[in-house]
Design a protein around this motif. Structure first.
Motif, short mmCIF file in Angstrom:
data_model
loop_
_atom_site.label_atom_id
_atom_site.label_comp_id
_atom_site.label_asym_id
_atom_site.label_seq_id
_atom_site.Cartn_x
_atom_site.Cartn_y
_atom_site.Cartn_z
N HIS A 102 0.86 -1.19 0.00
CA HIS A 102 0.00 0.00 0.00
C HIS A 102 0.90 1.24 0.00
CE1 HIS A 102 -3.64 2.29 0.52
NE2 HIS A 102 -3.10 2.92 1.57
N ASP A 103 1.07 1.83 -1.17
CA ASP A 103 2.03 2.92 -1.36
C ASP A 103 1.33 4.27 -1.30
OD1 ASP A 103 4.45 4.12 -1.89
OD2 ASP A 103 4.35 3.78 -4.04
N ALA A 104 0.81 4.61 -0.12
CA ALA A 104 0.10 5.88 0.05
C ALA A 104 1.08 7.05 -0.09
CB ALA A 104 -0.56 5.93 1.43
N PRO A 105 0.62 8.18 -0.64
CA PRO A 105 1.48 9.35 -0.70
C PRO A 105 1.91 9.76 0.70
CG PRO A 105 -0.60 9.74 -1.87
CD PRO A 105 -0.72 8.43 -1.18
N SER A 106 3.14 10.25 0.80
CA SER A 106 3.67 10.63 2.10
C SER A 106 4.67 11.77 1.95
CB SER A 106 4.34 9.43 2.77
OG SER A 106 4.70 9.74 4.09
#
Length: 131
Positions: A102-106
């Motif tokens: 899960h590569d959520a923006p950060s």
């Protein structure tokens, strides 16, 4: 009645506001998760990676108490109290590993100081509660 519901995690220390989330409809906003143990003490002074592990464990708990998991996170901000890029990378590797696929923006930030003595890492998240 307010459309915003303030939640406090019953399983995390009550000495810190990080154990709180606000839910507005399906949107969940967490306060910054800190590297605190059940007694409210900062864990692993001087160890960025170990503090990041505790931060992520506490974030998982706070999200679960608000009806979410890491895969429901839409965005994070990661704060590291250091001007050394190696410390930022060490924290980021732990945070990234916790999220898995899960590569959520950060956003990853080096900051001068965080709220608790010896605190090096903090992560806040915005999640969308599943239907």
């Amino acid at each position: 009645m307010s459309p915003v519901e303030l939640l406090r995690s019953p399983t995390l220390t009550d000495s810190a506001p990080y154990a709180c989330a606000a839910r507005a409809g399906d949107l969940v906003l967490t306060a910054g998760a800190c590297p605190l143990d059940a007694a409210g003490d900062v864990v692993a002074p001087g160890d960025v990676a170990e503090q990041a592990r505790r931060v992520m464990a506490n974030l998982v708990t706070a999200l679960a108490d608000a009806g979410c998991g890491l895969t429901d996170v839409a965005r994070t901000t990661v704060y590291v109290a250091s001007s050394d890029r190696a410390d930022l990378v060490a924290a980021w590797e732990v945070v990234r590993a916790a999220f898995g696929e899960h590569d959520a923006p950060s956003t990853l930030l080096g900051v001068a100081l965080l709220g608790y003595p010896d605190q090096l890492v903090e992560v806040d998240a915005i999640a969308v509660r599943p239907s």
